[in-house]
Design an enzyme around this catalytic site. Structure first.
Site, short mmCIF file in Angstrom:
data_model
loop_
_atom_site.label_atom_id
_atom_site.label_comp_id
_atom_site.label_asym_id
_atom_site.label_seq_id
_atom_site.Cartn_x
_atom_site.Cartn_y
_atom_site.Cartn_z
N ILE A 12 46.37 47.92 44.47
CA ILE A 12 46.06 48.69 45.68
C ILE A 12 47.25 49.60 46.03
O ILE A 12 47.06 50.77 46.39
CB ILE A 12 45.69 47.77 46.87
CG1 ILE A 12 44.57 46.81 46.43
CG2 ILE A 12 45.24 48.60 48.07
CD1 ILE A 12 44.20 45.76 47.44
N LEU A 33 57.98 44.76 39.69
CA LEU A 33 57.33 44.99 38.39
C LEU A 33 56.99 43.68 37.68
O LEU A 33 56.67 43.67 36.50
CB LEU A 33 58.17 45.91 37.48
CG LEU A 33 58.39 47.34 38.02
CD1 LEU A 33 59.18 48.18 37.01
CD2 LEU A 33 57.06 48.03 38.35
N ALA A 73 53.30 44.09 48.81
CA ALA A 73 53.87 43.14 47.84
C ALA A 73 53.56 41.69 48.22
O ALA A 73 53.97 41.23 49.29
CB ALA A 73 55.38 43.34 47.77
N SER A 116 44.11 39.90 54.69
CA SER A 116 42.97 39.52 53.83
C SER A 116 41.89 38.80 54.62
O SER A 116 42.18 38.09 55.60
CB SER A 116 43.49 38.58 52.75
OG SER A 116 42.42 37.99 52.07
N TYR A 140 46.81 31.05 49.77
CA TYR A 140 46.94 32.51 49.84
C TYR A 140 46.57 33.00 51.25
O TYR A 140 47.34 33.72 51.90
CB TYR A 140 46.05 33.15 48.77
CG TYR A 140 45.81 34.61 48.98
CD1 TYR A 140 46.87 35.52 48.88
CD2 TYR A 140 44.54 35.10 49.29
CE1 TYR A 140 46.66 36.87 49.09
CE2 TYR A 140 44.33 36.45 49.49
CZ TYR A 140 45.39 37.33 49.40
OH TYR A 140 45.17 38.66 49.61
N LYS A 144 48.89 34.82 54.34
CA LYS A 144 48.58 36.11 54.99
C LYS A 144 48.52 35.93 56.51
O LYS A 144 48.98 36.79 57.28
CB LYS A 144 47.25 36.65 54.46
CG LYS A 144 47.33 37.16 53.03
CD LYS A 144 47.99 38.53 52.93
CE LYS A 144 48.29 38.96 51.53
NZ LYS A 144 48.86 40.29 51.40
N ASN A 169 36.78 42.37 49.55
CA ASN A 169 37.14 42.41 48.12
C ASN A 169 37.40 43.82 47.62
O ASN A 169 36.47 44.60 47.40
CB ASN A 169 36.03 41.75 47.30
CG ASN A 169 36.09 40.24 47.43
OD1 ASN A 169 35.94 39.71 48.52
ND2 ASN A 169 36.35 39.55 46.34
N PHE A 207 31.64 31.04 38.79
CA PHE A 207 32.18 29.83 39.42
C PHE A 207 31.22 29.26 40.46
O PHE A 207 31.30 29.60 41.63
CB PHE A 207 33.53 30.14 40.09
CG PHE A 207 34.59 30.61 39.13
CD1 PHE A 207 34.68 30.09 37.84
CD2 PHE A 207 35.52 31.57 39.52
CE1 PHE A 207 35.68 30.51 36.95
CE2 PHE A 207 36.51 32.00 38.65
CZ PHE A 207 36.59 31.47 37.36
N GLY A 283 38.87 26.29 46.67
CA GLY A 283 39.24 27.17 47.79
C GLY A 283 38.33 28.36 47.99
O GLY A 283 38.59 29.19 48.86
N1 UDP Z 1 34.27 34.84 40.26
C1 UDP Z 1 33.52 34.28 39.22
N2 UDP Z 1 34.04 34.30 37.95
C2 UDP Z 1 35.24 34.86 37.65
C3 UDP Z 1 36.00 35.45 38.71
C4 UDP Z 1 35.48 35.42 40.00
O1 UDP Z 1 32.44 33.74 39.44
O2 UDP Z 1 35.65 34.83 36.49
C5 UDP Z 1 33.74 34.84 41.63
C6 UDP Z 1 34.62 34.14 42.62
O3 UDP Z 1 34.28 32.77 42.70
C7 UDP Z 1 34.30 34.89 43.91
C8 UDP Z 1 33.95 36.30 43.44
O4 UDP Z 1 33.66 36.18 42.04
O5 UDP Z 1 33.16 34.35 44.53
C9 UDP Z 1 35.07 37.29 43.62
O6 UDP Z 1 36.24 36.71 43.08
P1 UDP Z 1 37.58 37.51 42.90
O7 UDP Z 1 38.55 36.61 42.21
O8 UDP Z 1 37.28 38.82 42.25
O9 UDP Z 1 38.05 37.83 44.39
P2 UDP Z 1 38.32 36.84 45.65
O10 UDP Z 1 37.00 36.68 46.34
O11 UDP Z 1 38.89 35.58 45.12
O12 UDP Z 1 39.30 37.60 46.48
#
Ligand code: UDP
Length: 329
Positions: A12, A33, A73, A116, A140, A144, A169, A207, A283
């Site tokens: 971002i 970096l 950062a 966030s 996380y 924040k 997101n 997931f 989480g």
């Molecule tokens: N997700 C998934 N498989 C992956 C990565 C993410 O199913 O390999 C799902 C994750 O559980 C969430 C959504 O996609 O519901 C967005 O995840 P991401 O990590 O992109 O962003 P977050 O919501 O954690 O900020």
């Protein structure tokens, strides 16, 4: 006006730097970096180092007349933050304390902060407003929230003014196709699904398939990175107009399930995507969708790239240009 962008070589942050340059701001970047990419930033002054290095910050603030800070950062991976909380407290909270102290030492009192949706935890409302209870479900999100609270305390003690922008997101890439989302290792949904389209991954693991949602997969509100940046510019202007500190959600107000995102990638790329439902990720809240009414009313924010299709199209253009990240075109 000179703006210090922390984490300006990150996903971002690099888009923010580009937008600032397009709007004729002078930009100074500090980035370790460790995760950022030098190739993603052009035409700005880069200091390589850690934010916890107060001496480096003194040098940055002495060598440049910084009018305001945009603070990106941070570590930002939900799963990693649950497994290894210590590095999140150190890298997010301690870094922010050192940064705020340096700002006060050098009479810089304006900061736009990258917060966030993770500060809310697992709200049950359809559209999350800024007054929603903050109860993070992962480290996380907790860091924040603590950083937001730190800024509030520095406001009381020293008169710091801040705008905290709680993003949902972040996704997509600059329309030029020259900068975009590159993490190593990648963990975010859209770039991972695009890697499947590119043939770099065999399938996407989804997931969890038994959440109480329309199709059993998690729902998120995807917002184009350039729209996020336009909100930061408006937040800077808001602070320049000597306005009060404030907190805003940034999202599109529309939730898409993981399966809908995967289907949209198939549609945009015209490539079938193999998918498999696997274990839930620690989480992960089931549904996160923003009400951004307040940002629209008070900042005058007007997102331009709010269609999921457009978001994925821009991410796909960048991926095709840089299939192996910035290093090997
Ligand atoms: N997700 C998934 N498989 C992956 C990565 C993410 O199913 O390999 C799902 C994750 O559980 C969430 C959504 O996609 O519901 C967005 O995840 P991401 O990590 O992109 O962003 P977050 O919501 O954690 O900020």
């Amino acid at each position: 006006m000179t703006v210090l962008v922390t984490g300006g070589a990150g996903y971002i942050g690099s888009h923010m730097v580009l937008e600032l340059i397009r709007k004729d701001y002078d930009v100074v970047i500090i980035d370790s970096l460790e995760k950022g990419h030098e190739e993603s930033i052009k035409k700005s002054k880069l200091y390589v180092g850690n934010l916890r290095d107060g001496k480096l910050l003194d040098k940055v603030f002495t060598e440049n007349k910084i009018d305001g800070v945009i603070h990106f950062a941070a570590y930002s991976l939900v799963g990693e933050s649950v497994k290894n909380p210590s590095i999140y407290y150190e890298n997010n909270i301690e870094s922010t304390r050192v940064l705020l102290d340096a700002m006060i030492r050098h009479d810089c009192f304006k900061i736009v902060f990258s917060s966030s949706a993770a500060v809310y935890g697992s709200p049950t409302t359809d559209l999350i407003g800024e007054d929603e209870l903050t109860n993070p479900t992962n480290t996380y999100g907790e860091t924040k929230l603590v950083m937001e609270k730190m800024m509030k305390r520095y406001e009381i003690a020293y008169g710091l003014k801040y705008v905290a922008l709680r993003y949902f997101n972040a996704a997509g890439a600059d329309l030029s196709g020259e900068i975009g989302e590159v993490h190593n290792p990648e963990s975010h949904l859209i770039p991972l699904v695009l890697d499947v389209a590119l043939g770099k991954r065999e399938k996407i693991n989804i997931f969890g398939g038994d959440y109480e949602t329309k199709d059993g997969t998690c729902i998120r509100d995807y917002i184009h990175v350039t729209d996020l940046c336009s909100a930061h510019l408006l937040a800077l202007q808001y602070l320049n107009n000597h306005r009060e500190s404030n907190v805003f959600n940034l999202g599109n107000g529309v939730g898409y399930s993981v399966l809908e995102v995967v289907d949209m990638v198939e549609r945009v790329t015209n490539i079938p995507i193999e998918r498999e439902i696997v274990e839930k990720r620690d989480g992960d809240p089931p549904v996160l969708v923003a009400s951004s009414q307040k940002a629209k009313e008070i900042l005058g924010w007007c997102p331009k790239y709010n269609e999921l299709e457009k978001i994925i199209e821009t991410a796909w253009s960048f991926k095709k240009n840089y299939p192996n990240g910035y290093k090997e075109k």
